[in-house]
Design an enzyme around this catalytic site. Structure first.
Site, PDB file in Angstrom:
ATOM      1  N   CYS A   2       0.849  -1.188   0.000  1.00  0.00           N
ATOM      2  CA  CYS A   2       0.000   0.000   0.000  1.00  0.00           C
ATOM      3  C   CYS A   2       0.885   1.238   0.000  1.00  0.00           C
ATOM      4  O   CYS A   2       1.915   1.291   0.657  1.00  0.00           O
ATOM      5  CB  CYS A   2      -0.941   0.081   1.196  1.00  0.00           C
ATOM      6  SG  CYS A   2      -2.112  -1.250   1.295  1.00  0.00           S
ATOM      7  N   ARG A  27       4.047  -0.329  -4.810  1.00  0.00           N
ATOM      8  CA  ARG A  27       3.821  -0.865  -3.464  1.00  0.00           C
ATOM      9  C   ARG A  27       2.531  -1.692  -3.376  1.00  0.00           C
ATOM     10  O   ARG A  27       2.302  -2.408  -2.396  1.00  0.00           O
ATOM     11  CB  ARG A  27       3.733   0.274  -2.448  1.00  0.00           C
ATOM     12  CG  ARG A  27       4.987   1.102  -2.377  1.00  0.00           C
ATOM     13  CD  ARG A  27       4.799   2.241  -1.423  1.00  0.00           C
ATOM     14  NE  ARG A  27       4.659   1.777  -0.069  1.00  0.00           N
ATOM     15  CZ  ARG A  27       5.663   1.601   0.780  1.00  0.00           C
ATOM     16  NH1 ARG A  27       6.889   1.868   0.388  1.00  0.00           N
ATOM     17  NH2 ARG A  27       5.455   1.177   1.997  1.00  0.00           N
ATOM     18  N   TRP A  74      -2.715  -2.750  -1.632  1.00  0.00           N
ATOM     19  CA  TRP A  74      -2.390  -4.178  -1.763  1.00  0.00           C
ATOM     20  C   TRP A  74      -3.214  -4.841  -0.665  1.00  0.00           C
ATOM     21  O   TRP A  74      -2.928  -4.679   0.523  1.00  0.00           O
ATOM     22  CB  TRP A  74      -0.900  -4.405  -1.547  1.00  0.00           C
ATOM     23  CG  TRP A  74      -0.458  -5.816  -1.833  1.00  0.00           C
ATOM     24  CD1 TRP A  74      -0.025  -6.331  -3.021  1.00  0.00           C
ATOM     25  CD2 TRP A  74      -0.398  -6.904  -0.892  1.00  0.00           C
ATOM     26  NE1 TRP A  74       0.286  -7.659  -2.878  1.00  0.00           N
ATOM     27  CE2 TRP A  74       0.074  -8.037  -1.585  1.00  0.00           C
ATOM     28  CE3 TRP A  74      -0.706  -7.033   0.458  1.00  0.00           C
ATOM     29  CZ2 TRP A  74       0.243  -9.270  -0.974  1.00  0.00           C
ATOM     30  CZ3 TRP A  74      -0.534  -8.259   1.073  1.00  0.00           C
ATOM     31  CH2 TRP A  74      -0.063  -9.371   0.352  1.00  0.00           C
ATOM     32  N   ASN A 100      -1.632   2.418   5.548  1.00  0.00           N
ATOM     33  CA  ASN A 100      -0.747   1.332   5.126  1.00  0.00           C
ATOM     34  C   ASN A 100      -0.371   0.561   6.385  1.00  0.00           C
ATOM     35  O   ASN A 100       0.148   1.159   7.326  1.00  0.00           O
ATOM     36  CB  ASN A 100       0.502   1.931   4.453  1.00  0.00           C
ATOM     37  CG  ASN A 100       1.581   0.907   4.199  1.00  0.00           C
ATOM     38  OD1 ASN A 100       1.300  -0.264   4.008  1.00  0.00           O
ATOM     39  ND2 ASN A 100       2.829   1.341   4.194  1.00  0.00           N
ATOM     40  N   GLY A 101      -0.663  -0.723   6.427  1.00  0.00           N
ATOM     41  CA  GLY A 101      -0.347  -1.510   7.627  1.00  0.00           C
ATOM     42  C   GLY A 101      -1.505  -2.441   7.951  1.00  0.00           C
ATOM     43  O   GLY A 101      -2.414  -2.626   7.135  1.00  0.00           O
ATOM     44  N   GLU A 493      17.437 -17.838  -7.520  1.00  0.00           N
ATOM     45  CA  GLU A 493      17.029 -16.482  -7.904  1.00  0.00           C
ATOM     46  C   GLU A 493      16.464 -16.467  -9.335  1.00  0.00           C
ATOM     47  O   GLU A 493      15.479 -15.776  -9.612  1.00  0.00           O
ATOM     48  CB  GLU A 493      18.225 -15.524  -7.757  1.00  0.00           C
ATOM     49  CG  GLU A 493      17.985 -14.096  -8.184  1.00  0.00           C
ATOM     50  CD  GLU A 493      16.869 -13.365  -7.432  1.00  0.00           C
ATOM     51  OE1 GLU A 493      16.339 -13.905  -6.455  1.00  0.00           O
ATOM     52  OE2 GLU A 493      16.504 -12.264  -7.866  1.00  0.00           O
ATOM     53  N   LYS A 497      12.725 -15.199 -10.261  1.00  0.00           N
ATOM     54  CA  LYS A 497      12.450 -14.124 -11.226  1.00  0.00           C
ATOM     55  C   LYS A 497      11.398 -14.591 -12.235  1.00  0.00           C
ATOM     56  O   LYS A 497      10.465 -13.858 -12.538  1.00  0.00           O
ATOM     57  CB  LYS A 497      13.722 -13.703 -11.984  1.00  0.00           C
ATOM     58  CG  LYS A 497      14.730 -12.902 -11.214  1.00  0.00           C
ATOM     59  CD  LYS A 497      14.388 -11.455 -10.965  1.00  0.00           C
ATOM     60  CE  LYS A 497      13.646 -11.215  -9.713  1.00  0.00           C
ATOM     61  NZ  LYS A 497      14.199 -11.270  -8.425  1.00  0.00           N
ATOM     62  N   GLU A 500       7.910 -14.870 -10.560  1.00  0.00           N
ATOM     63  CA  GLU A 500       7.324 -13.591 -10.146  1.00  0.00           C
ATOM     64  C   GLU A 500       6.635 -12.856 -11.289  1.00  0.00           C
ATOM     65  O   GLU A 500       5.571 -12.285 -11.105  1.00  0.00           O
ATOM     66  CB  GLU A 500       8.429 -12.649  -9.620  1.00  0.00           C
ATOM     67  CG  GLU A 500       8.895 -12.937  -8.224  1.00  0.00           C
ATOM     68  CD  GLU A 500       9.991 -11.983  -7.793  1.00  0.00           C
ATOM     69  OE1 GLU A 500       9.878 -11.417  -6.703  1.00  0.00           O
ATOM     70  OE2 GLU A 500      10.972 -11.781  -8.545  1.00  0.00           O
ATOM     71  N   HIS A 516      17.128 -36.582  -6.540  1.00  0.00           N
ATOM     72  CA  HIS A 516      16.370 -37.047  -5.377  1.00  0.00           C
ATOM     73  C   HIS A 516      14.898 -36.666  -5.476  1.00  0.00           C
ATOM     74  O   HIS A 516      14.252 -36.434  -4.461  1.00  0.00           O
ATOM     75  CB  HIS A 516      17.005 -36.491  -4.096  1.00  0.00           C
ATOM     76  CG  HIS A 516      18.427 -36.925  -3.952  1.00  0.00           C
ATOM     77  ND1 HIS A 516      18.789 -38.219  -3.664  1.00  0.00           N
ATOM     78  CD2 HIS A 516      19.590 -36.245  -4.127  1.00  0.00           C
ATOM     79  CE1 HIS A 516      20.111 -38.314  -3.637  1.00  0.00           C
ATOM     80  NE2 HIS A 516      20.624 -37.125  -3.918  1.00  0.00           N
ATOM     81  N   LYS A 615       6.192  -4.651  -3.821  1.00  0.00           N
ATOM     82  CA  LYS A 615       7.640  -4.480  -3.708  1.00  0.00           C
ATOM     83  C   LYS A 615       8.097  -4.537  -2.260  1.00  0.00           C
ATOM     84  O   LYS A 615       9.118  -5.123  -1.939  1.00  0.00           O
ATOM     85  CB  LYS A 615       8.022  -3.125  -4.311  1.00  0.00           C
ATOM     86  CG  LYS A 615       9.483  -2.810  -4.179  1.00  0.00           C
ATOM     87  CD  LYS A 615      10.160  -2.893  -5.494  1.00  0.00           C
ATOM     88  CE  LYS A 615      11.648  -2.861  -5.398  1.00  0.00           C
ATOM     89  NZ  LYS A 615      12.249  -4.123  -5.808  1.00  0.00           N
TER      90      LYS A 615
HETATM   91  C1  G6P Z   1       9.185  -8.702  -1.790  1.00  0.00           C
HETATM   92  C2  G6P Z   1       9.723  -8.252  -3.131  1.00  0.00           C
HETATM   93  C3  G6P Z   1      11.016  -8.979  -3.424  1.00  0.00           C
HETATM   94  C4  G6P Z   1      12.016  -8.769  -2.299  1.00  0.00           C
HETATM   95  C5  G6P Z   1      11.437  -9.163  -0.949  1.00  0.00           C
HETATM   96  C6  G6P Z   1      12.334  -8.695   0.195  1.00  0.00           C
HETATM   97  O1  G6P Z   1       8.773 -10.008  -1.870  1.00  0.00           O
HETATM   98  O2  G6P Z   1       8.775  -8.496  -4.148  1.00  0.00           O
HETATM   99  O3  G6P Z   1      11.562  -8.500  -4.630  1.00  0.00           O
HETATM  100  O4  G6P Z   1      13.162  -9.510  -2.552  1.00  0.00           O
HETATM  101  O5  G6P Z   1      10.172  -8.536  -0.755  1.00  0.00           O
HETATM  102  O6  G6P Z   1      12.361  -7.297   0.190  1.00  0.00           O
HETATM  103  P1  G6P Z   1      13.504  -6.416   0.798  1.00  0.00           P
HETATM  104  O7  G6P Z   1      13.049  -5.008   0.555  1.00  0.00           O
HETATM  105  O8  G6P Z   1      13.560  -6.745   2.263  1.00  0.00           O
HETATM  106  O9  G6P Z   1      14.769  -6.744   0.107  1.00  0.00           O
END
Ligand code: G6P
Length: 620
Positions: A2, A27, A74, A100-101, A493, A497, A500, A516, A615
């Protein structure tokens, strides 16, 4: 999660709110709304969907509407529809709130407020805030009244905040005070921008920087009251406080697309520059030392650490895992990488010799922050590796290192990952030098680290070729990403990606683990991405590639430039320049970022706003 933005000044608020919401859209973006003060009436417009949908519903800009609040959501409590979108008006129609929260005791408060006659129309936790303030403001204050001279609206907000359990970044207006804007913070970020005769309250600096670079970073349990005559800050216990004015460090340019189609692509391509900023002034080639000023006071303790615990979430956790291998290898310190969400609820063993490192791009991730707080309570030295300057984790940790890569806006983290790995590499090299590595070895790694940005530049030139690979494979719904040693976290990673942003199911694994279980998944044409660069386990991973090919899998291989042997194992080949194996993740991750990007675009997805993601995850 948010984004909130609020404006009080001399200009029409509507365009400032909309522009601010667009900047904060990363956000959360499932619904949005604004509330504008119009002649003592709060005019609310809201909708499900993106800010662009909201924009279409707005009335023409009214020059007289100089106070307003806005929100991009969000969803946590209640589905993302128009009713649940913010701002939320109280039952009297006088108080409007953007939030937000999460309010954890909302259910108890809601039941009580309903029994007192308050009407609710949404399923959100936020509506209890507006209704509680409205209830107190209307005079149903069983516990006292404002002290003489205290504004009743300000008093009602302050009283209500004391009843809330949970987290909030809030902006609040009252129809009876068309010249007053109140902000409050606990657990969710809140910044007050101070322009000329104007105030902007926002979840982060990106919504402010276009108007002013002068800002106040609010701390937990603080509120700010702005009017056209000035502002004051106080705690929610009514103690006036003075806050320092800070300079927002980045320019508007840093948060523009600058000709790129998406922020994610811009940030992938920015990595050479970003890493140069991250490494700049920190590599002392002559003396073979690393200079990390933020850690100056703590080198003694860190060097003596018996154990390092890295806490992080998501991509930052993957960077942490590379960090674990680096710290063990170069500094010979026992290191563990923990999911912050798990660590915080265990009963972790933290003794005198334990140093905790929190890795976070935003510096606001709720679980990582909670892990930091827990480690501090148990007496550990806690360091932060954070990108956002002045963020909560940066302020809560004892010391730390900033990534210095500028704002990262794409929801899928890219340049923050490479910078996190670079900082962890610097830390490992310096600790190693202080312990046992010796000048020449330390200098070798420092010199090699300095070469990485130019090598990434070379990897980026293969973008078109990687796009073709994506085009040939992106219709498949199941993928494997396999790596060994330092490239195992890169496999994780790469899979993250792809998941996501393209919504393809992908699993990242240590290549040998495939046998395994996951090997059962391989069928004809299934894409398997191997990171098979020249390293100590090169021969082993070739064996793993063979195993996949023998079962009909299609291999996409990331290999070292000049490796003549590897071509015969690859259906698709991508190369990266040679580098010491400890530093290879900084290179090998880049083609996987590009691959995920092109796959998502080809599948028609909004890369910068992937479904269900946000994010900055400021809730548990
Ligand atoms: C969310 C984002 C990710 C990020 C993670 C941790 O899931 O979508 O891209 O890696 O949070 O966020 P931070 O700000 O703590 O690195």
């Amino acid at each position: 999660m948010c984004g909130i933005v609020a404006y009080l000044g001399k200009k029409p608020a509507q365009p400032i709110l909309i522009e601010g919401l667009k900047r904060l859209e990363y956000r959360g973006y499932d619904s949005a709304g604004v509330g504008l003060m119009n002649n003592g009436v709060i005019k609310i417009t809201k909708s499900s969907g993106r800010i662009s949908v909201l924009e279409e519903l707005l009335e023409p800009i009214n020059q007289a509407e100089v106070l307003g609040i806005g929100h991009t959501r969000w969803a946590t409590h209640g589905e993302p529809n128009t009713i649940n979108a913010h701002p939320h008006l109280d039952y009297t129609g006088k108080i409007a709130v953007v939030h937000n929260g999460i309010i954890e005791n909302y259910s108890t408060l809601k039941t009580w407020l309903i029994s007192e006659g308050c009407k609710f129309s949404s399923q959100t936790d936020t509506e209890v805030i507006s209704n509680l303030i409205g209830y107190l403001y209307a005079g149903h204050n069983e516990k006292g009244t404002p002290t003489t001279g205290q504004n009743r609206f300000e008093w009602a907000v302050q009283r209500a905040l004391n009843e809330l359990v949970g987290t909030y970044g809030l902006a609040i207006v009252c129809a009876d005070f068309p010249d007053m804007l109140i902000g409050a913070k606990k657990g969710s970020p809140l910044i007050l921008g101070l322009g000329e005769n104007e105030y902007i309250i926002a979840s982060d600096a990106s919504a402010i920087v276009e108007h002013t670079t002068q800002a106040i970073y609010m701390a937990d349990n603080e509120m700010v009251i702005c009017t056209s005559k000035g502002f004051h800050t106080k705690t929610i216990d009514n103690v006036e406080i003075r806050k320092d004015l800070k300079q927002i460090e980045f320019s508007l340019d840093a948060i523009e697309l600058n000709g790129f189609q998406h922020y994610m692509l811009k940030e992938i391509c920015e990595q050479p520059k970003a890493l140069n900023m991250c490494l700049g002034g920190r590599l002392d080639h002559r003396d073979g030392r690393i200079v990390l000023g933020g850690l100056d006071k703590y080198w003694r303790e860190i060097t003596r650490a018996k154990r390092i615990i890295i806490n992080a979430c998501g991509t930052a956790w993957h960077a942490g895992l590379v960090g674990e291998f680096l710290l063990e290898n170069l500094a010979r310190i026992n290191t563990e990488t923990e999911y912050a969400s798990e660590f915080r609820y265990r009963n972790p063993i933290i003794d005198d010799g334990t140093v905790v490192i929190a890795v976070s791009q935003s510096g606001e991730t709720a679980d990582t922050l909670a892990a930091v707080e827990q480690a501090k309570e148990r007496g550990a030295i806690v360091l932060g590796i954070v990108n956002v300057v002045g963020s909560t984790i940066a302020r809560t940790t004892d010391a730390g290192v900033y990534l210095r890569v500028g704002p990262e806006i794409g929801v899928a983290s890219t340049k923050a990952f490479t910078a996190q790995v670079a900082v962890l590499a610097m830390l490992a090299i310096e600790l190693g030098r202080r312990k046992h590595l010796g000048h020449d070895v330390a200098k070798f790694y420092i010199d090699e680290l300095a070469k990485i940005p130019a090598k990434i530049e070379k990897v980026l030139t293969q973008s078109e070729q990687i796009k073709e690979i994506a085009a040939a494979t992106c219709e498949r719904e199941n993928w494997l990403f396999l790596g060994r040693g330092f490239n195992y976290p890169v496999a994780l990673e790469g899979a993250l990606k792809l998941k996501e942003i393209s919504y393809i199911h992908a699993e990242g694994l240590p290549a040998a683990e495939m046998k395994h279980g996951p090997i059962a998944l391989i069928n004809k044409g299934m894409p398997a991405v191997f990171i098979a660069t020249k390293c100590s386990q090169y021969e082993k991973i070739i064996g793993n590639i063979e195993e996949v090919r023998a079962r009909g899998g299609r291999t996409i291989v990331v290999a070292t430039e000049g490796d003549e042997n590897i071509g015969k194992y690859a259906d698709f080949l991508i190369t990266v320049p040679p580098a010491p194996e400890e530093l290879q993740p900084l290179l090998t991750v880049v083609p996987l970022q590009i691959l995920a990007y092109h796959a998502a675009v080809l599948r028609g997805h909004d890369v910068d706003k992937p479904r269900n993601l946000a994010k900055s995850v400021t809730v548990e």
